[in-house]
Design a protein around this motif. Structure first.
Motif, PDB file in Angstrom:
ATOM      1  N   VAL A  16       0.838  -1.205   0.000  1.00 35.96           N
ATOM      2  CA  VAL A  16       0.000   0.000   0.000  1.00 35.96           C
ATOM      3  C   VAL A  16       0.868   1.247   0.000  1.00 35.96           C
ATOM      4  O   VAL A  16       0.621   2.208  -0.755  1.00 35.96           O
ATOM      5  CB  VAL A  16      -0.947  -0.012   1.216  1.00 35.96           C
ATOM      6  CG1 VAL A  16      -1.664   1.332   1.346  1.00 35.96           C
ATOM      7  CG2 VAL A  16      -1.970  -1.141   1.101  1.00 35.96           C
ATOM      8  N   VAL A  17       1.907   1.255   0.846  1.00 36.70           N
ATOM      9  CA  VAL A  17       2.825   2.399   0.900  1.00 36.70           C
ATOM     10  C   VAL A  17       3.508   2.594  -0.444  1.00 36.70           C
ATOM     11  O   VAL A  17       3.652   3.723  -0.942  1.00 36.70           O
ATOM     12  CB  VAL A  17       3.868   2.187   2.012  1.00 36.70           C
ATOM     13  CG1 VAL A  17       4.981   3.233   1.925  1.00 36.70           C
ATOM     14  CG2 VAL A  17       3.210   2.250   3.385  1.00 36.70           C
ATOM     15  N   PHE A  18       3.921   1.510  -1.058  1.00 32.75           N
ATOM     16  CA  PHE A  18       4.592   1.601  -2.348  1.00 32.75           C
ATOM     17  C   PHE A  18       3.649   2.171  -3.410  1.00 32.75           C
ATOM     18  O   PHE A  18       4.057   3.018  -4.220  1.00 32.75           O
ATOM     19  CB  PHE A  18       5.092   0.222  -2.766  1.00 32.75           C
ATOM     20  CG  PHE A  18       5.813   0.212  -4.088  1.00 32.75           C
ATOM     21  CD1 PHE A  18       7.060   0.804  -4.205  1.00 32.75           C
ATOM     22  CD2 PHE A  18       5.240  -0.369  -5.202  1.00 32.75           C
ATOM     23  CE1 PHE A  18       7.720   0.810  -5.426  1.00 32.75           C
ATOM     24  CE2 PHE A  18       5.889  -0.369  -6.419  1.00 32.75           C
ATOM     25  CZ  PHE A  18       7.135   0.223  -6.527  1.00 32.75           C
ATOM     26  N   THR A  19       2.403   1.735  -3.405  1.00 33.10           N
ATOM     27  CA  THR A  19       1.422   2.246  -4.364  1.00 33.10           C
ATOM     28  C   THR A  19       1.178   3.736  -4.150  1.00 33.10           C
ATOM     29  O   THR A  19       1.128   4.515  -5.113  1.00 33.10           O
ATOM     30  CB  THR A  19       0.100   1.473  -4.237  1.00 33.10           C
ATOM     31  OG1 THR A  19       0.348   0.075  -4.445  1.00 33.10           O
ATOM     32  CG2 THR A  19      -0.913   1.960  -5.254  1.00 33.10           C
ATOM     33  N   LEU A  20       1.015   4.144  -2.895  1.00 32.02           N
ATOM     34  CA  LEU A  20       0.845   5.572  -2.604  1.00 32.02           C
ATOM     35  C   LEU A  20       2.060   6.368  -3.052  1.00 32.02           C
ATOM     36  O   LEU A  20       1.930   7.491  -3.557  1.00 32.02           O
ATOM     37  CB  LEU A  20       0.609   5.770  -1.102  1.00 32.02           C
ATOM     38  CG  LEU A  20      -0.725   5.247  -0.543  1.00 32.02           C
ATOM     39  CD1 LEU A  20      -0.754   5.397   0.975  1.00 32.02           C
ATOM     40  CD2 LEU A  20      -1.899   5.985  -1.169  1.00 32.02           C
ATOM     41  N   GLY A  21       3.257   5.797  -2.870  1.00 28.93           N
ATOM     42  CA  GLY A  21       4.475   6.474  -3.302  1.00 28.93           C
ATOM     43  C   GLY A  21       4.523   6.677  -4.801  1.00 28.93           C
ATOM     44  O   GLY A  21       4.932   7.747  -5.287  1.00 28.93           O
ATOM     45  N   LEU A  22       4.117   5.668  -5.565  1.00 31.89           N
ATOM     46  CA  LEU A  22       4.081   5.813  -7.027  1.00 31.89           C
ATOM     47  C   LEU A  22       3.083   6.886  -7.447  1.00 31.89           C
ATOM     48  O   LEU A  22       3.340   7.655  -8.386  1.00 31.89           O
ATOM     49  CB  LEU A  22       3.725   4.472  -7.676  1.00 31.89           C
ATOM     50  CG  LEU A  22       4.780   3.365  -7.616  1.00 31.89           C
ATOM     51  CD1 LEU A  22       4.259   2.114  -8.305  1.00 31.89           C
ATOM     52  CD2 LEU A  22       6.091   3.802  -8.250  1.00 31.89           C
ATOM     53  N   ILE A  23       1.951   6.953  -6.743  1.00 32.67           N
ATOM     54  CA  ILE A  23       0.943   7.970  -7.067  1.00 32.67           C
ATOM     55  C   ILE A  23       1.485   9.367  -6.773  1.00 32.67           C
ATOM     56  O   ILE A  23       1.321  10.300  -7.575  1.00 32.67           O
ATOM     57  CB  ILE A  23      -0.356   7.703  -6.283  1.00 32.67           C
ATOM     58  CG1 ILE A  23      -0.993   6.383  -6.745  1.00 32.67           C
ATOM     59  CG2 ILE A  23      -1.341   8.856  -6.460  1.00 32.67           C
ATOM     60  CD1 ILE A  23      -2.189   5.961  -5.920  1.00 32.67           C
ATOM     61  N   VAL A  24       2.154   9.533  -5.626  1.00 28.59           N
ATOM     62  CA  VAL A  24       2.737  10.830  -5.279  1.00 28.59           C
ATOM     63  C   VAL A  24       3.827  11.217  -6.281  1.00 28.59           C
ATOM     64  O   VAL A  24       3.913  12.370  -6.717  1.00 28.59           O
ATOM     65  CB  VAL A  24       3.311  10.793  -3.842  1.00 28.59           C
ATOM     66  CG1 VAL A  24       4.133  12.049  -3.551  1.00 28.59           C
ATOM     67  CG2 VAL A  24       2.192  10.665  -2.823  1.00 28.59           C
ATOM     68  N   ALA A  25       4.668  10.253  -6.664  1.00 24.74           N
ATOM     69  CA  ALA A  25       5.723  10.526  -7.639  1.00 24.74           C
ATOM     70  C   ALA A  25       5.144  10.986  -8.971  1.00 24.74           C
ATOM     71  O   ALA A  25       5.723  11.850  -9.654  1.00 24.74           O
ATOM     72  CB  ALA A  25       6.582   9.275  -7.834  1.00 24.74           C
ATOM     73  N   TRP A  26       3.996  10.440  -9.329  1.00 23.78           N
ATOM     74  CA  TRP A  26       3.355  10.830 -10.593  1.00 23.78           C
ATOM     75  C   TRP A  26       2.688  12.205 -10.478  1.00 23.78           C
ATOM     76  O   TRP A  26       2.865  13.073 -11.354  1.00 23.78           O
ATOM     77  CB  TRP A  26       2.328   9.769 -10.982  1.00 23.78           C
ATOM     78  CG  TRP A  26       1.442  10.168 -12.120  1.00 23.78           C
ATOM     79  CD1 TRP A  26       1.832  10.610 -13.356  1.00 23.78           C
ATOM     80  CD2 TRP A  26       0.005  10.191 -12.118  1.00 23.78           C
ATOM     81  NE1 TRP A  26       0.730  10.893 -14.133  1.00 23.78           N
ATOM     82  CE2 TRP A  26      -0.404  10.647 -13.403  1.00 23.78           C
ATOM     83  CE3 TRP A  26      -0.954   9.848 -11.169  1.00 23.78           C
ATOM     84  CZ2 TRP A  26      -1.746  10.777 -13.730  1.00 23.78           C
ATOM     85  CZ3 TRP A  26      -2.300   9.974 -11.520  1.00 23.78           C
ATOM     86  CH2 TRP A  26      -2.672  10.434 -12.780  1.00 23.78           C
ATOM     87  N   LEU A  27       1.945  12.425  -9.388  1.00 22.83           N
ATOM     88  CA  LEU A  27       1.198  13.670  -9.250  1.00 22.83           C
ATOM     89  C   LEU A  27       2.108  14.863  -8.961  1.00 22.83           C
ATOM     90  O   LEU A  27       1.891  15.958  -9.489  1.00 22.83           O
ATOM     91  CB  LEU A  27       0.158  13.533  -8.133  1.00 22.83           C
ATOM     92  CG  LEU A  27      -0.996  12.550  -8.377  1.00 22.83           C
ATOM     93  CD1 LEU A  27      -1.884  12.461  -7.146  1.00 22.83           C
ATOM     94  CD2 LEU A  27      -1.803  12.961  -9.603  1.00 22.83           C
ATOM     95  N   VAL A  28       3.116  14.679  -8.112  1.00 24.07           N
ATOM     96  CA  VAL A  28       3.951  15.800  -7.667  1.00 24.07           C
ATOM     97  C   VAL A  28       5.143  16.023  -8.592  1.00 24.07           C
ATOM     98  O   VAL A  28       5.464  17.163  -8.950  1.00 24.07           O
ATOM     99  CB  VAL A  28       4.438  15.568  -6.219  1.00 24.07           C
ATOM    100  CG1 VAL A  28       5.340  16.711  -5.763  1.00 24.07           C
ATOM    101  CG2 VAL A  28       3.242  15.428  -5.276  1.00 24.07           C
ATOM    102  N   TYR A  29       5.798  14.948  -8.998  1.00 25.67           N
ATOM    103  CA  TYR A  29       7.040  15.078  -9.762  1.00 25.67           C
ATOM    104  C   TYR A  29       6.915  14.636 -11.220  1.00 25.67           C
ATOM    105  O   TYR A  29       7.879  14.744 -11.981  1.00 25.67           O
ATOM    106  CB  TYR A  29       8.157  14.270  -9.087  1.00 25.67           C
ATOM    107  CG  TYR A  29       8.397  14.682  -7.663  1.00 25.67           C
ATOM    108  CD1 TYR A  29       9.052  15.875  -7.364  1.00 25.67           C
ATOM    109  CD2 TYR A  29       7.957  13.891  -6.598  1.00 25.67           C
ATOM    110  CE1 TYR A  29       9.262  16.268  -6.058  1.00 25.67           C
ATOM    111  CE2 TYR A  29       8.171  14.280  -5.286  1.00 25.67           C
ATOM    112  CZ  TYR A  29       8.817  15.463  -5.022  1.00 25.67           C
ATOM    113  OH  TYR A  29       9.026  15.840  -3.719  1.00 25.67           O
TER     114      TYR A  29
END
Length: 372
Positions: free
Chosen positions: A237-250
């Motif tokens: 779950v943490v990894f999935t949230l991290g990928l989403i943040v990496a896409w949305l923010v960076y």
């Protein structure tokens, strides 16, 4: 399977009752992944420079203007002597001193050469090295402009010119975020997998429920799997949230196969969660488990290739990194996300992580003392 099902129900109920764990799993990684890449910047800017202009000519003023307008330097002192400028370095108000000698413009035009003096505050070696390189490049660029504008073409040395065309593969704009975000996400997944599992069995010991579990007919491997699977799921779950943040923010979108990336993360989480469970079997209190895990996490992160390249480490450190699971995850995440590597390319790392998973979990099952 029924035994593991009941154990998982018990574990998830305990997790959802503890709001601090949910905060650690959901909110902390998101905030860290947003903030840390912005702070962990490989670019060195705002380098303080003190200038001693002994020439006061149009050339010296153009050089100072070029240095300050480069975006990397800020003028913190315009001094009349080296001693005055050196006092700024002693007070940590200057990182570099640029001294322009008298006759700078005259010698540069007439004699076609001139020396400049640069003193560097090398307490911070990285900043000193990059700052001096930046300044040298600015000066060389200024020198090229002067030669083209003011020196007669016949005075140039007739030497062949080599024109170099550079192509930056996988990161054309040299955006350090694309390099840092996958590595930071790897460390966050590791911390979730290691810390939470390390505290799990120890918590049962502290509250006394471990004795009740020991007298039940639950087998050791069922107990370890019941402790392992919930945090393996939370790690994903943490990894999935991290990928989403990496896409949305960076704006980072994995170039490679997402299924391959999740497959590697699946095996990796089994390895680090097994390591956390192994540590918890040796500890009697949560405080003891936290100190031991903090010791290993610091080594994992600092020697994992996140901030320092493994190839730049001494030979003895390279041997240690062979036993560091974080180094494999950081390498694979950058390979798949940035480079688009396939299964054939990451197969050696996957084999090592699989060996770690089998070793740590097998050792944890063997070391868990079940009485009753």
């Amino acid at each position: 399977m029924r035994t593991i099902k009941f154990l998982l129900q018990k574990e998830f109920r305990q997790i959802f009752r503890n709001r601090s764990i949910l905060g650690m799993v959901i909110f902390m990684p998101i905030v860290q992944l947003i903030v840390l890449p912005l702070a962990a910047n490989y670019e060195v800017k705002n380098i303080s420079v003190a200038v001693i202009d002994n020439d006061h000519s149009s050339f010296s003023r153009k050089l100072i203007a070029k240095v300050t307008s480069s975006g990397y330097f800020r003028l913190t002192g315009y001094n009349f002597s080296f001693n005055q400028a050196y006092q700024l370095i002693e007070r940590d108000k200057a990182d570099l001193i640029l001294e322009i000698p008298q006759g700078f413009e005259r010698n540069l035009v007439r004699e076609n050469e001139q020396k400049l003096f640069v003193a560097v505050n090398a307490i911070n070696g990285t900043k000193a090295n990059l700052g001096s390189v930046y300044l040298m490049n600015v000066i060389q660029d200024f020198n090229g402009e002067v030669r083209l504008q003011f020196i007669q073409p016949g005075r140039f040395n007739q030497q062949p010119i080599i024109d170099i065309a550079a192509s930056n593969r996988y990161n054309p704009m040299l955006d350090y975020h694309k390099f840092m975000v996958p590595g930071i996400l790897a460390t966050l997944v590791t911390m979730i997998g290691c810390f939470l599992t390390a505290l799990n069995i120890v918590k049962e010991k502290e509250v006394g429920t471990i004795e009740q579990i020991n007298v039940t007919p639950i087998k050791k491997h069922h107990f370890i799997l019941g402790k392992l699977i919930p945090f393996w799921i939370l790690g994903n779950v943490v990894f999935t949230l991290g990928l989403i943040v990496a896409w949305l923010v960076y704006g980072i979108v994995p170039v490679g196969n997402l299924l391959l990336l999740y497959g590697f993360i699946t095996v990796y989480l089994l390895a680090v969660s097994g390591f956390g469970l192994l540590i918890s079997t040796f500890c009697e209190s949560q405080q003891q488990a936290m100190f031991i895990m903090f010791f290993f996490i610091m080594i994992f992160i600092l020697m994992g290739g996140l901030f320092t390249s493994v190839d730049s480490m001494p030979d003895w450190a390279k041997i240690i990194t062979k036993f560091n699971p974080v180094s494999y995850l950081i390498e694979v995440m950058r390979m798949i996300i940035l480079k688009g590597s396939g299964l054939k390319n990451v197969l050696p790392q996957l084999g090592v992580i699989s060996l770690f998973a089998i070793t740590f979990n097998g050792w944890a099952i063997f070391n868990y003392k079940k009485t009753g």
